[in-house]
Every structure is written in C-alpha cells, then in structure tokens.
Scaffold this motif. Structure first.
Motif, PDB file in Angstrom:
ATOM      1  N   ALA A  68       0.864  -1.187   0.000  1.00  0.00           N
ATOM      2  CA  ALA A  68       0.000   0.000   0.000  1.00  0.00           C
ATOM      3  C   ALA A  68       0.900   1.235   0.000  1.00  0.00           C
ATOM      4  O   ALA A  68       1.812   1.341   0.818  1.00  0.00           O
ATOM      5  CB  ALA A  68      -0.917   0.016   1.216  1.00  0.00           C
ATOM      6  N   PRO A  69       0.658   2.173  -0.919  1.00  0.00           N
ATOM      7  CA  PRO A  69       1.561   3.315  -1.060  1.00  0.00           C
ATOM      8  C   PRO A  69       1.282   4.440  -0.079  1.00  0.00           C
ATOM      9  O   PRO A  69       0.199   4.518   0.517  1.00  0.00           O
ATOM     10  CB  PRO A  69       1.252   3.795  -2.485  1.00  0.00           C
ATOM     11  N   GLY A  70       2.275   5.318   0.065  1.00  0.00           N
ATOM     12  CA  GLY A  70       2.016   6.624   0.639  1.00  0.00           C
ATOM     13  C   GLY A  70       1.339   7.473  -0.418  1.00  0.00           C
ATOM     14  O   GLY A  70       1.044   7.005  -1.519  1.00  0.00           O
ATOM     15  N   ARG A  71       1.084   8.736  -0.086  1.00  0.00           N
ATOM     16  CA  ARG A  71       0.406   9.568  -1.063  1.00  0.00           C
ATOM     17  C   ARG A  71       0.988  10.973  -1.112  1.00  0.00           C
ATOM     18  O   ARG A  71       1.559  11.480  -0.137  1.00  0.00           O
ATOM     19  CB  ARG A  71      -1.094   9.628  -0.785  1.00  0.00           C
ATOM     20  N   THR A  72       0.850  11.586  -2.264  1.00  0.00           N
ATOM     21  CA  THR A  72       1.176  12.998  -2.397  1.00  0.00           C
ATOM     22  C   THR A  72      -0.118  13.762  -2.615  1.00  0.00           C
ATOM     23  O   THR A  72      -1.021  13.300  -3.324  1.00  0.00           O
ATOM     24  CB  THR A  72       2.148  13.258  -3.565  1.00  0.00           C
ATOM     25  N   GLU A  73      -0.231  14.878  -1.963  1.00  0.00           N
ATOM     26  CA  GLU A  73      -1.396  15.742  -2.138  1.00  0.00           C
ATOM     27  C   GLU A  73      -0.999  16.864  -3.088  1.00  0.00           C
ATOM     28  O   GLU A  73      -0.163  17.704  -2.756  1.00  0.00           O
ATOM     29  CB  GLU A  73      -1.821  16.320  -0.784  1.00  0.00           C
ATOM     30  N   ILE A  74      -1.559  16.867  -4.278  1.00  0.00           N
ATOM     31  CA  ILE A  74      -1.235  17.892  -5.266  1.00  0.00           C
ATOM     32  C   ILE A  74      -1.962  19.196  -4.945  1.00  0.00           C
ATOM     33  O   ILE A  74      -1.394  20.280  -4.985  1.00  0.00           O
ATOM     34  CB  ILE A  74      -1.611  17.424  -6.689  1.00  0.00           C
ATOM     35  N   SER A  75      -3.239  19.084  -4.645  1.00  0.00           N
ATOM     36  CA  SER A  75      -4.018  20.263  -4.276  1.00  0.00           C
ATOM     37  C   SER A  75      -5.270  19.824  -3.538  1.00  0.00           C
ATOM     38  O   SER A  75      -5.643  18.659  -3.563  1.00  0.00           O
ATOM     39  CB  SER A  75      -4.391  21.087  -5.514  1.00  0.00           C
ATOM     40  N   GLY A  76      -5.914  20.791  -2.879  1.00  0.00           N
ATOM     41  CA  GLY A  76      -7.070  20.477  -2.055  1.00  0.00           C
ATOM     42  C   GLY A  76      -6.656  20.345  -0.604  1.00  0.00           C
ATOM     43  O   GLY A  76      -7.120  19.469   0.119  1.00  0.00           O
ATOM     44  N   SER A 134       7.677   9.342  -7.936  1.00  0.00           N
ATOM     45  CA  SER A 134       6.819   9.169  -9.102  1.00  0.00           C
ATOM     46  C   SER A 134       5.439   8.735  -8.624  1.00  0.00           C
ATOM     47  O   SER A 134       5.274   8.249  -7.506  1.00  0.00           O
ATOM     48  CB  SER A 134       7.404   8.129 -10.058  1.00  0.00           C
ATOM     49  N   ILE A 135       4.443   8.939  -9.476  1.00  0.00           N
ATOM     50  CA  ILE A 135       3.084   8.494  -9.186  1.00  0.00           C
ATOM     51  C   ILE A 135       2.946   7.045  -9.637  1.00  0.00           C
ATOM     52  O   ILE A 135       3.202   6.726 -10.798  1.00  0.00           O
ATOM     53  CB  ILE A 135       2.045   9.366  -9.927  1.00  0.00           C
ATOM     54  N   ARG A 136       2.559   6.157  -8.721  1.00  0.00           N
ATOM     55  CA  ARG A 136       2.390   4.755  -9.123  1.00  0.00           C
ATOM     56  C   ARG A 136       0.928   4.500  -9.463  1.00  0.00           C
ATOM     57  O   ARG A 136       0.028   5.135  -8.882  1.00  0.00           O
ATOM     58  CB  ARG A 136       2.906   3.822  -8.044  1.00  0.00           C
ATOM     59  N   PRO A 137       0.642   3.582 -10.377  1.00  0.00           N
ATOM     60  CA  PRO A 137      -0.735   3.408 -10.861  1.00  0.00           C
ATOM     61  C   PRO A 137      -1.642   2.598  -9.949  1.00  0.00           C
ATOM     62  O   PRO A 137      -2.845   2.560 -10.175  1.00  0.00           O
ATOM     63  CB  PRO A 137      -0.539   2.680 -12.197  1.00  0.00           C
ATOM     64  N   TYR A 138      -1.083   1.931  -8.933  1.00  0.00           N
ATOM     65  CA  TYR A 138      -1.887   1.054  -8.090  1.00  0.00           C
ATOM     66  C   TYR A 138      -1.877   1.517  -6.636  1.00  0.00           C
ATOM     67  O   TYR A 138      -0.865   1.984  -6.119  1.00  0.00           O
ATOM     68  CB  TYR A 138      -1.362  -0.386  -8.154  1.00  0.00           C
ATOM     69  N   GLY A 139      -3.016   1.320  -5.967  1.00  0.00           N
ATOM     70  CA  GLY A 139      -3.115   1.637  -4.560  1.00  0.00           C
ATOM     71  C   GLY A 139      -2.811   0.416  -3.711  1.00  0.00           C
ATOM     72  O   GLY A 139      -1.813  -0.266  -3.921  1.00  0.00           O
ATOM     73  N   ALA A 140      -3.688   0.126  -2.732  1.00  0.00           N
ATOM     74  CA  ALA A 140      -3.483  -1.014  -1.837  1.00  0.00           C
ATOM     75  C   ALA A 140      -3.867  -2.297  -2.582  1.00  0.00           C
ATOM     76  O   ALA A 140      -5.021  -2.457  -2.996  1.00  0.00           O
ATOM     77  CB  ALA A 140      -4.331  -0.853  -0.584  1.00  0.00           C
TER      78      ALA A 140
END
Length: 432
Positions: free
Chosen positions: A57-65, A417-423
C-alpha cells in the motif's frame, strides 16, 4: 502460496512488469530483493508451513485540495512509489500477530478485546480501531500473522499511517471478506480508526489516495460515496520531477492543530445552520462577514475562504492537466501553496512559532525557483510541520536537491513518481 513458490514468482517476467509499474524500471532489482528479504524474515518469525500473500500500500502525495476533504470539498492527489509492504497468512485463531521491522514493533491483538487504551495513541490502538471499524461496518475479521516493512516517511505528510491502515485493510479484506470491499470501504474504516481510536479529526483524503492509486481527483460532497476520477497524466512526459522535502520535525504532537482546522471551518458553516463548508457558499460568508467573524472568529473565516478557493483551484488544475496546459497547472500549485500559508495558516504552529522548518524550506525553494524562473512549490499534507512539495524541471532536480539538503539535511529530499496502483495483493496483480 508457499515461500519457495512466492520467491520463484518474484523472479518471473510478470513480476518484473508489476515491479516496474510500482517502482519504475530503476527500482525493479532493489524491490525484488526487498520482497525476498521480507518473505525470509516472515518465515523466520512464523516458521509454519502455511500459505502466505504479499501486500503493498503506497504513501500519497497531495497535489491540491489542502484541508478540504473534512468539509466535503475536492482534492487532487496521487499514490507514490514509497510504500508499506507486508507478508501475511491466516492462523485460524482470534489473535493477530504483527511485526514491524522498520519500527521495531512486535505485538499481538486479541480480536475479542478491541478496547482502545486511555491514551488513544500509537500503532496498537490504530490497529485495534481498524478491526473494530470492520465490525462496525458489518464485515468479518479473523486471526493472522503479518511481517511488515515500510519506506514511507513517518510523520511527514505522505501518509505513513494511512499506508499502514490500507495495507491491513487489504489483508483483512482478502483473508476474511472474499475481496468484497472497495477503496471507499477501506477509507471509511481507516477514518473510523483515526477518529475514534486516535481522537484525530481526519477526513478521507489520505486513505482514499493510498487505497485507489494513480493520480486521482476526489469530490467528497457526499462522503459516504466520494466521486473518484483517475487522471491520465504523466509528469515525466512534461520533463518535471516531483520532489518531497522533509523539513525535520514530525506530526506526532500536533493533533490539536489539525483538529482546529476542520472544526473552525465547520464553525463558519454552523452560523448558517449547516454542518460543513461544502453546504454554504463563499458569497454567503462575504455578505454576512461581520456577523460570521463575531460568531466564528477571524481565523475560522480565513480558513473557510481558503476552502472555497481551494475547491475552485482543484477544478482548474484538473482541467489544465486534461487540456495539456501544464504552466497553468503549475501556477495553480503556487496559488494553492500561498493560500495554505496565508489563509489556512498551517505552515507552522502558534504554540511553537520559532520552529518554522516548513516556512524556511518554502522560502528557500521560492528563492531557487524565482532565480530559475521555473517550477512550483507548496506545503504538503496536513502541515504545521513535516514536508513540502516541489515540482521542478528534470534538469534542475539534482541541483535543487543539493541546494535544499544543505539546509534541511542530507537525505531529506525524495524524488518521487506516481504509481498506478493503490493497496493491492501482489499475487492478485501478477499478469494484469
């Protein structure tokens, strides 16, 4: 699958393709070795001849919001190539045994005793909260053994806790619920755990971004059924890198600062007889400004105004990405960061105003970007401490990392990088 079969699977061409999708071509070998080591560690600690599965399960980046989800707003976020990885197997008991190698933790939870501690803090309480969340939602739980590692930066705004939550949710879903749950179910269970077992007023953003994967926009207008849209966009194709900079101090003691943000926004909504800012308009607030200020306070009003403008920016950024207007997208990133700094006011805590690692990092980055006439930066994640995000042309990334690490410390800048899959369950994704 048995250990030997799983290790053999990791050496297959299908596994290499999945590793490339998760970590990039340059990360295939290192992460294959990482998974093999994890499997062998699991076998040492749980030496039964049992079938086990790999999960990530990845971490996340918040681009906006920034700080909009808890008031049912909009976000633009993405899963990243840092992740929490675990090996797990059912044990046919009512006990869950978890070993976290990264944090040197080894604990057992009795599923018939899920009361939180008086402190309502720490990994054990969070984990109990997840199991209770499954039960509260009418799902099944059971005993299993798990060995976990992570390289998601802790307490730094890239959702190390949500990554862990979504990893365990995927385990419980696969083992005991026949894979029926989806990303929204996971997110609500994670939110329940943080709200009830950590007393943290978090929304659904972190869990959704970690669970769904890829670059996504989410509208939380109806939080029971958030509207999720995947955005097909490759930052690398625009010759830009996404760099996360850890500014030093973590988030561990800032729960009150975080809780004030949603509660103050909701105080503005309360003036109009509503629960959240998504149910009122910016025009409502401005036309009743003096009365709202008196009722809710000035910082509350500023935070509500940030909410309305941030929602507009998310729409503008999504449109810019879809239409290939990358410079407009970067401009909105800068505007979002400025709003968080000035209106939302989550770049440092008033309880310790001389500690301003975030604002120091932002100031230095703004100077660098102004000189280069390129890129964008902003606060990242919950704020008050932790990390900033910089989007920068690839040819400047190495120079910027050297520059910012001189101030923030070596090894504190991460090119992602942004990965295409979540958990996911790794074995389930092989060949897809």
């Amino acid at each position: 699958m048995k250990i030997t079969d799983t290790i053999k699977l990791l050496k297959s061409e299908d596994s290499r393709k999945l590793m490339a999708a998760l970590y990039g071509e340059e990360g295939i070998e290192a992460n294959t070795k990482r998974y093999e080591d994890l499997l062998l560690s699991f076998e040492k600690k749980f030496p039964k001849d049992e079938d086990m599965l790999l999960f990530t399960a990845p971490g996340r980046t918040e681009i906006s919001g920034n700080h909009t989800d808890h008031n049912h707003g909009k976000v633009l976020a993405g899963s990243i190539n840092l992740d929490c990885v675990g090996v797990a197997a059912k044990n046919d008991t009512r006990m869950v045994h978890i070993i976290s190698e990264t944090y040197d933790q080894n604990f057992t939870i009795d599923l018939d005793d899920l009361k939180p501690s008086e402190k309502k803090a720490g990994t054990i309480d969070l984990t109990k909260g997840l199991f209770k969340g499954f039960l509260e939602a009418g799902h099944e739980i059971g005993g299993f053994d798990a060995y976990i590692i992570t390289n998601v930066i802790s307490a730094a705004g890239v959702s190390s806790s949500a990554s862990y939550e979504m990893l365990l949710c995927s385990m419980v879903n696969i083992f005991f619920n026949q894979g029926r749950l989806d990303a929204v179910d996971y997110a609500h269970i994670g939110k329940y755990s943080e709200n009830v077992y950590w007393a943290k007023s978090s929304g659904l953003l972190d869990q959704m971004a970690c669970a769904v994967g890829g670059l996504i926009t989410i509208d939380f207008k109806d939080p029971t059924a958030p509207v999720v849209e995947k955005i097909e966009f490759d930052f690398a194709s625009r010759n830009h890198s996404l760099v996360i900079v850890n500014t030093g101090k973590g988030h561990a003691d800032l729960s009150e600062d975080y809780s004030f943000v949603p509660s103050e926004m909701k105080k503005v909504a309360e003036f109009f007889g509503k629960e959240v800012c998504a149910d009122i308009t910016e025009k409502d607030v401005i036309e009743n400004l003096n009365e709202v200020r008196e009722f809710a306070g000035d910082r509350s009003v500023l935070r509500a105004l940030h909410f309305f403008e941030e929602n507009k920016r998310v729409d503008a950024e999504v449109a810019a990405l879809k239409e290939g207007r990358f410079e407009d997208f970067l401009s909105n990133i800068t505007s979002s960061g400025n709003s968080s700094w000035k209106w939302l006011q989550n770049c440092f805590t008033n309880t310790s105003y001389q500690e301003q690692g975030i604002t120091i990092a932002l100031a230095l980055t703004e100077l660098f970007l102004a000189e280069k006439k390129a890129g964008a930066c902003r606060i990242h994640g919950g704020g008050f401490a932790g990390v900033i995000m910089t989007m920068i042309p690839n040819e400047l990334a190495e120079e910027y990392i050297t520059y910012i690490e001189k101030a923030m410390g070596e090894g504190n800048a991460y090119c992602m990088s942004i990965r295409p899959y979540g958990a996911i369950c790794f074995q389930d994704m092989i060949g897809q």
